[in-house]
Design a protein around this motif. Structure first.
Motif, PDB file in Angstrom:
ATOM      1  N   VAL A 113    -129.805  37.200  21.339  1.00 29.58           N
ATOM      2  CA  VAL A 113    -129.194  35.925  21.604  1.00 29.58           C
ATOM      3  C   VAL A 113    -130.026  35.215  22.188  1.00 29.58           C
ATOM      4  O   VAL A 113    -130.015  33.834  22.231  1.00 29.58           O
ATOM      5  CB  VAL A 113    -127.965  36.459  22.328  1.00 29.58           C
ATOM      6  N   GLY A 114    -130.730  35.728  23.227  1.00 26.17           N
ATOM      7  CA  GLY A 114    -131.767  34.754  24.358  1.00 26.17           C
ATOM      8  C   GLY A 114    -132.696  34.034  23.532  1.00 26.17           C
ATOM      9  O   GLY A 114    -133.067  33.126  23.738  1.00 26.17           O
ATOM     10  N   ARG A 115    -133.472  34.920  22.514  1.00 24.42           N
ATOM     11  CA  ARG A 115    -134.449  34.360  21.935  1.00 24.42           C
ATOM     12  C   ARG A 115    -133.973  33.317  20.875  1.00 24.42           C
ATOM     13  O   ARG A 115    -134.367  32.263  20.673  1.00 24.42           O
ATOM     14  CB  ARG A 115    -135.201  35.625  21.338  1.00 24.42           C
ATOM     15  N   GLU A 116    -132.674  33.473  20.574  1.00 26.91           N
ATOM     16  CA  GLU A 116    -132.104  32.544  19.334  1.00 26.91           C
ATOM     17  C   GLU A 116    -131.712  31.288  20.171  1.00 26.91           C
ATOM     18  O   GLU A 116    -131.912  29.961  19.769  1.00 26.91           O
ATOM     19  CB  GLU A 116    -131.127  33.127  18.750  1.00 26.91           C
ATOM     20  N   PHE A 117    -131.105  31.450  21.349  1.00 29.08           N
ATOM     21  CA  PHE A 117    -130.820  30.416  22.351  1.00 29.08           C
ATOM     22  C   PHE A 117    -132.163  29.393  22.613  1.00 29.08           C
ATOM     23  O   PHE A 117    -132.174  28.084  22.525  1.00 29.08           O
ATOM     24  CB  PHE A 117    -130.211  30.677  23.542  1.00 29.08           C
ATOM     25  N   VAL A 118    -133.254  30.095  22.998  1.00 26.19           N
ATOM     26  CA  VAL A 118    -134.449  29.363  23.298  1.00 26.19           C
ATOM     27  C   VAL A 118    -134.981  28.781  22.131  1.00 26.19           C
ATOM     28  O   VAL A 118    -135.342  27.484  21.984  1.00 26.19           O
ATOM     29  CB  VAL A 118    -135.573  30.249  24.213  1.00 26.19           C
ATOM     30  N   ARG A 119    -134.872  29.177  20.953  1.00 27.62           N
ATOM     31  CA  ARG A 119    -135.272  28.909  19.572  1.00 27.62           C
ATOM     32  C   ARG A 119    -134.683  27.481  19.110  1.00 27.62           C
ATOM     33  O   ARG A 119    -135.504  26.506  18.782  1.00 27.62           O
ATOM     34  CB  ARG A 119    -135.203  30.006  18.600  1.00 27.62           C
ATOM     35  N   ILE A 120    -133.398  27.617  19.504  1.00 29.29           N
ATOM     36  CA  ILE A 120    -132.631  26.147  19.123  1.00 29.29           C
ATOM     37  C   ILE A 120    -132.590  25.168  20.266  1.00 29.29           C
ATOM     38  O   ILE A 120    -132.788  24.091  20.029  1.00 29.29           O
ATOM     39  CB  ILE A 120    -131.111  26.768  18.876  1.00 29.29           C
ATOM     40  N   TYR A 121    -132.570  25.706  21.461  1.00 30.22           N
ATOM     41  CA  TYR A 121    -132.476  24.780  22.556  1.00 30.22           C
ATOM     42  C   TYR A 121    -133.658  24.051  22.846  1.00 30.22           C
ATOM     43  O   TYR A 121    -133.873  23.070  23.312  1.00 30.22           O
ATOM     44  CB  TYR A 121    -131.780  25.361  23.690  1.00 30.22           C
ATOM     45  N   LEU A 124    -134.596  20.521  21.449  1.00 27.11           N
ATOM     46  CA  LEU A 124    -133.486  19.692  21.690  1.00 27.11           C
ATOM     47  C   LEU A 124    -133.855  19.275  23.354  1.00 27.11           C
ATOM     48  O   LEU A 124    -133.876  18.103  23.328  1.00 27.11           O
ATOM     49  CB  LEU A 124    -132.206  20.359  21.662  1.00 27.11           C
ATOM     50  N   ALA A 125    -134.243  20.355  24.035  1.00 24.55           N
ATOM     51  CA  ALA A 125    -134.332  19.757  25.391  1.00 24.55           C
ATOM     52  C   ALA A 125    -135.619  18.849  25.741  1.00 24.55           C
ATOM     53  O   ALA A 125    -135.632  17.806  26.181  1.00 24.55           O
ATOM     54  CB  ALA A 125    -134.501  21.015  26.214  1.00 24.55           C
ATOM     55  N   ALA A 126    -136.831  19.322  24.752  1.00 19.86           N
ATOM     56  CA  ALA A 126    -137.918  18.606  24.817  1.00 19.86           C
ATOM     57  C   ALA A 126    -137.681  17.192  24.224  1.00 19.86           C
ATOM     58  O   ALA A 126    -138.359  16.213  24.584  1.00 19.86           O
ATOM     59  CB  ALA A 126    -139.123  19.249  23.712  1.00 19.86           C
ATOM     60  N   SER A 127    -137.140  17.190  22.964  1.00 19.63           N
ATOM     61  CA  SER A 127    -136.600  15.531  22.600  1.00 19.63           C
ATOM     62  C   SER A 127    -135.784  14.766  23.257  1.00 19.63           C
ATOM     63  O   SER A 127    -135.994  13.386  23.335  1.00 19.63           O
ATOM     64  CB  SER A 127    -135.972  15.976  21.210  1.00 19.63           C
ATOM     65  N   LEU A 128    -135.214  15.394  24.618  1.00 20.39           N
ATOM     66  CA  LEU A 128    -134.482  14.521  25.420  1.00 20.39           C
ATOM     67  C   LEU A 128    -135.394  14.297  26.858  1.00 20.39           C
ATOM     68  O   LEU A 128    -134.985  13.812  27.725  1.00 20.39           O
ATOM     69  CB  LEU A 128    -133.191  15.293  25.833  1.00 20.39           C
ATOM     70  N   GLY A 129    -136.729  14.666  26.564  1.00 23.85           N
ATOM     71  CA  GLY A 129    -137.671  14.236  27.646  1.00 23.85           C
ATOM     72  C   GLY A 129    -137.447  15.314  28.913  1.00 23.85           C
ATOM     73  O   GLY A 129    -138.197  15.144  29.871  1.00 23.85           O
TER      74      GLY A 129
END
Length: 187
Positions: A113-121, A124-129
């Motif tokens: 679950v943690g790896r999947e969270f990081v893979r998805i998030y 997204l976080a990078a795209s928001l700066g």
């Protein structure tokens, strides 16, 4: 604290956040008609570009008063020098003060679950700066805390959190492990 004005009668709260995040929160508070209090001190700081110590001093923070610093959900976005600078600022607070903070766990300790969270998030976080920084091994974050002048007093593993706070839950909610909590004390 913006949502709990009743607690402000007996506390002075310094809410430190990135200037853009704090502006968004204030807009929401205003839009919802929530009250603000003089006991609530807003301190806008970019941890990677400004001195937390200077910002707190300017805001009237008394480092001689015992303080609980709650610093969750921030360190995973910060470079090591910004984390160190913040911890050193906390380390000069009154003896007995504590910080509870979260940091990004290293990849090897993440469950599925943690790896999947990081893979998805992470994208997204990078795209928001706000790109996620690499995770920390337990021993390395504890060394950083110690070098900053603080003493680790609690560093619960995910299983510890499960036992302490989720054991009696019937809804299946469990702690995720993309971030790890640690408590350190000023000595």
């Amino acid at each position: 604290m913006l949502g709990r004005p009743d607690l402000l009668r007996s506390l002075r709260v310094f809410e430190v956040d990135h200037p853009a995040s704090q502006a968004w929160k204030l807009e929401r508070v205003s839009g919802l008609g929530l009250p603000l209090s003089d006991a609530q001190v807003l301190v806008p700081v970019d941890f990677e570009a400004e001195s937390l110590q200077d910002a707190l001093r300017t805001a009237g923070f008394d480092r001689d008063q015992p303080t609980l610093f709650s610093w969750t959900g921030v360190a995973p976005y910060l470079i090591a020098s910004a984390i160190t600078s913040t911890l050193r600022t906390i380390a000069v607070a009154a003896a007995g003060s504590e910080v509870v903070f979260s940091y990004r766990a290293e990849e090897s300790v993440l469950d599925e679950v943690g790896r999947e969270f990081v893979r998805i998030y992470a994208p997204l976080a990078a795209s928001l700066g706000e790109p996620l920084q690499p995770g920390w091994p337990v021993i390395e974050i504890e060394r950083l805390i110690s070098r900053s002048g603080l003493k680790v007093v609690d560093h619960p593993a995910r299983a510890d959190l499960q036992e302490r706070y989720f054991a009696d839950r019937t809804d299946g909610l469990r702690p995720y492990n993309a971030e790890t909590l640690v408590v350190a004390r000023v000595v």
